[in-house]
Scaffold this motif. Structure first.
Motif, mmCIF file in Angstrom:
data_model
loop_
_atom_site.group_PDB
_atom_site.id
_atom_site.type_symbol
_atom_site.label_atom_id
_atom_site.label_comp_id
_atom_site.label_asym_id
_atom_site.label_seq_id
_atom_site.Cartn_x
_atom_site.Cartn_y
_atom_site.Cartn_z
ATOM 1 N N GLU A 41 0.978 -1.244 0.081
ATOM 2 C CA GLU A 41 -0.086 -0.250 -0.140
ATOM 3 C C GLU A 41 0.813 1.087 -0.075
ATOM 4 O OE1 GLU A 41 -3.940 -1.199 2.361
ATOM 5 O OE2 GLU A 41 -2.561 -0.730 3.464
ATOM 6 N N ASN A 42 2.062 1.158 0.699
ATOM 7 C CA ASN A 42 2.665 2.487 0.735
ATOM 8 C C ASN A 42 3.448 2.463 -0.516
ATOM 9 O OD1 ASN A 42 2.424 2.978 3.524
ATOM 10 N ND2 ASN A 42 4.219 1.742 4.087
ATOM 11 N N GLN A 43 3.804 1.344 -1.264
ATOM 12 C CA GLN A 43 4.402 1.436 -2.414
ATOM 13 C C GLN A 43 3.642 2.147 -3.462
ATOM 14 O OE1 GLN A 43 7.602 0.596 -3.656
ATOM 15 N NE2 GLN A 43 7.311 1.212 -5.599
ATOM 16 N N LEU A 44 2.324 1.732 -3.584
ATOM 17 C CA LEU A 44 1.243 2.093 -4.496
ATOM 18 C C LEU A 44 0.691 3.470 -4.160
ATOM 19 C CD1 LEU A 44 -0.757 -1.184 -5.118
ATOM 20 C CD2 LEU A 44 1.017 -0.033 -6.448
ATOM 21 N N GLY A 45 0.864 4.039 -2.845
ATOM 22 C CA GLY A 45 0.289 5.361 -2.155
ATOM 23 C C GLY A 45 -1.450 5.008 -2.206
ATOM 24 N N VAL A 46 -1.934 4.009 -2.028
ATOM 25 C CA VAL A 46 -3.415 3.821 -2.054
ATOM 26 C C VAL A 46 -3.724 2.712 -0.906
ATOM 27 C CG1 VAL A 46 -3.486 2.248 -3.905
ATOM 28 C CG2 VAL A 46 -5.347 3.806 -3.506
ATOM 29 N N LYS A 47 -4.778 3.008 -0.328
ATOM 30 C CA LYS A 47 -5.515 1.762 0.500
ATOM 31 C C LYS A 47 -6.166 0.837 -0.106
ATOM 32 C CE LYS A 47 -5.514 1.663 4.375
ATOM 33 N NZ LYS A 47 -4.529 1.376 5.559
ATOM 34 N N ARG A 51 -9.178 -2.579 7.387
ATOM 35 C CA ARG A 51 -9.020 -3.723 8.410
ATOM 36 C C ARG A 51 -9.779 -3.254 9.833
ATOM 37 N NH1 ARG A 51 -4.169 -2.179 5.688
ATOM 38 N NH2 ARG A 51 -2.568 -4.092 5.374
ATOM 39 N N THR A 52 -10.504 -4.156 10.069
ATOM 40 C CA THR A 52 -11.032 -3.833 11.492
ATOM 41 C C THR A 52 -10.871 -4.725 12.400
ATOM 42 O OG1 THR A 52 -13.148 -5.040 10.999
ATOM 43 C CG2 THR A 52 -13.123 -2.747 10.333
ATOM 44 N N THR A 53 -11.128 -4.822 13.620
ATOM 45 C CA THR A 53 -10.854 -6.139 14.582
ATOM 46 C C THR A 53 -11.429 -7.263 14.214
ATOM 47 O OG1 THR A 53 -12.778 -5.182 16.199
ATOM 48 C CG2 THR A 53 -10.262 -4.404 16.557
ATOM 49 N N ARG A 54 -12.672 -7.083 13.680
ATOM 50 C CA ARG A 54 -13.590 -8.304 13.145
ATOM 51 C C ARG A 54 -13.218 -9.068 11.717
ATOM 52 N NH1 ARG A 54 -19.565 -7.602 15.975
ATOM 53 N NH2 ARG A 54 -18.860 -7.669 18.062
ATOM 54 N N LYS A 55 -13.130 -7.952 10.814
ATOM 55 C CA LYS A 55 -13.052 -8.423 9.504
ATOM 56 C C LYS A 55 -12.023 -7.760 8.722
ATOM 57 C CE LYS A 55 -17.024 -6.011 7.623
ATOM 58 N NZ LYS A 55 -18.226 -6.128 6.851
ATOM 59 N N LEU A 56 -11.739 -8.218 7.380
ATOM 60 C CA LEU A 56 -10.924 -7.546 6.602
ATOM 61 C C LEU A 56 -11.667 -7.418 5.406
ATOM 62 C CD1 LEU A 56 -7.936 -6.938 6.387
ATOM 63 C CD2 LEU A 56 -7.590 -9.154 5.230
ATOM 64 N N SER A 57 -11.721 -6.183 4.435
ATOM 65 C CA SER A 57 -12.435 -6.129 3.251
ATOM 66 C C SER A 57 -11.731 -5.146 2.339
ATOM 67 C CB SER A 57 -13.780 -5.488 3.582
ATOM 68 O OG SER A 57 -13.571 -4.179 4.299
ATOM 69 N N LEU A 58 -11.952 -5.321 0.925
ATOM 70 C CA LEU A 58 -11.275 -4.722 0.018
ATOM 71 C C LEU A 58 -11.845 -3.176 -0.090
ATOM 72 C CD1 LEU A 58 -11.187 -7.275 -2.888
ATOM 73 C CD2 LEU A 58 -9.299 -6.487 -1.257
ATOM 74 N N THR A 59 -11.123 -2.281 -0.220
ATOM 75 C CA THR A 59 -11.497 -1.088 -0.713
ATOM 76 C C THR A 59 -11.917 -1.132 -2.050
ATOM 77 O OG1 THR A 59 -9.246 -0.028 -1.336
ATOM 78 C CG2 THR A 59 -9.944 0.075 1.002
ATOM 79 N N GLU A 60 -12.427 0.126 -2.732
ATOM 80 C CA GLU A 60 -12.435 0.121 -4.021
ATOM 81 C C GLU A 60 -11.448 -0.091 -4.864
ATOM 82 O OE1 GLU A 60 -14.818 3.079 -7.574
ATOM 83 O OE2 GLU A 60 -15.001 3.602 -5.302
ATOM 84 N N ALA A 61 -10.411 0.628 -4.503
ATOM 85 C CA ALA A 61 -9.161 0.431 -5.181
ATOM 86 C C ALA A 61 -8.701 -1.068 -5.243
ATOM 87 C CB ALA A 61 -8.304 1.383 -4.614
ATOM 88 N N GLY A 62 -8.876 -1.563 -3.980
ATOM 89 C CA GLY A 62 -8.242 -2.801 -3.756
ATOM 90 C C GLY A 62 -9.105 -3.808 -4.531
#
Length: 303
Positions: A41-47, A51-62
């Motif tokens: 994410e740091n390399q691409l400069g985008v999220k 991340r939450t304590t309960r689940k992981l999900s994709l952003t629109e960019a992801g």
């Protein structure tokens, strides 16, 4: 940071939505996967991930990144595969799918020897009775029992599919064995049935073109052929079993075949058992290496 490695890790994370599951499948710790995703994410400069304590999900960019990565990495794997075909040695990832019981009984015992013979192959074996789409699941070879529906795929025969009517000797202690299909009305028949199916057993009559159809009756219906096999071994009744499953017990005398002069009739027996694979993988050495290894070892067990 190894960008290609990070891309493959992200692809697995995006598919599983779990650092732990992705790490387990790649031989990495969850914390290592998480660090790789932070670096990407740091390399691409985008999220890419939320991340939450309960689940992981994709952003629109992801989600967009994942969609494009699937195409790019598949093409890259294809390039590597085409180049590796120039080698005389089978190598690379080989994904194979097999029906559950057939895979457990016949394919799994051969894995060690196959990998020893082809040490540069990484075998990914899926044991499932679900229908497997080769393209959607990126599977190299599927073992199919019965009719082959998709003409765009290539098939190679593995062997016959034969079923035998059999029971434990103790079941016949106080009764005569059935001699013709109609006699089965007086016996406890152990029935394999998929959901919603009507169970009909069809037998050829020797010396004629007549096919005898019976509707077996008994006190056990199961959608798992291994349950029928176990009940037959226990002397519960008469079962209709794949020969490859009953073979060892028949040879030992733990099961006896009934009415061998009245062969079973079914579309499965007519179509047999096949390897199915994509046309664009016809020349892959690892695909042919697997089939060439398996066929002479399994085919004799099917007759």
């Amino acid at each position: 940071m190894d960008m290609l490695s990070a891309m493959r890790i992200f692809q697995r994370v995006a598919s599983t939505l779990s650092f732990t599951d992705a790490g387990d499948s790649l031989g990495l710790s969850a914390s290592s996967v998480s660090r790789q995703m932070d670096a990407l994410e740091n390399q691409l400069g985008v999220k890419l991930l939320t991340r939450t304590t309960r689940k992981l999900s994709l952003t629109e960019a992801g989600a967009t990144y994942k969609e494009n990565l699937d195409t790019i990495l598949a093409e890259l794997d294809g390039i590597h595969e085409s180049i590796s075909s120039f080698s005389d040695e089978a190598q690379g990832r080989l994904k194979v799918s097999s029906p559950r019981m057939f895979g457990k009984r016949l394919v799994t015992p051969l894995i060690h020897d196959f990998l020893r013979a082809h040490p540069k192959v990484t075998l990914e074996l899926a044991i499932t009775d679900d229908y497997v789409d080769l393209v959607e699941t990126d599977t190299d070879i599927v073992i199919r029992i019965g009719e082959l529906g998709d003409s765009s795929l290539v098939s190679r025969p593995l062997g016959r599919y034969r079923r035998v009517l059999c029971c434990h000797p103790s079941y016949l202690v106080d009764r005569e064995a059935p001699r013709v299909p109609a006699d089965l009305a007086h016996f406890n028949c152990l029935r394999y049935r998929k959901s919603g199916e009507r169970v009909i057993w069809k037998f050829s009559c020797p010396g004629t073109d007549v096919v005898a159809e019976i509707t077996p009756q008994g006190n056990l219906i199961a959608n798992d052929v291994e349950a029928i096999y176990a009940a037959a071994l226990d002397g519960t009744g008469i079962g209709l079993l794949p020969y490859w499953l009953a073979r060892e017990a028949l040879l030992k005398g733990d099961l006896i075949e009934l009415m061998p002069d009245h062969p079973l009739q079914s579309s499965l027996q007519a179509t047999g058992i096949h390897f199915v694979y994509n046309v664009n993988r016809r020349q892959s050495r690892k695909v042919h290496a697997f089939m060439d290894f398996i066929i002479p070892r399994i085919a004799p067990l099917l007759v």
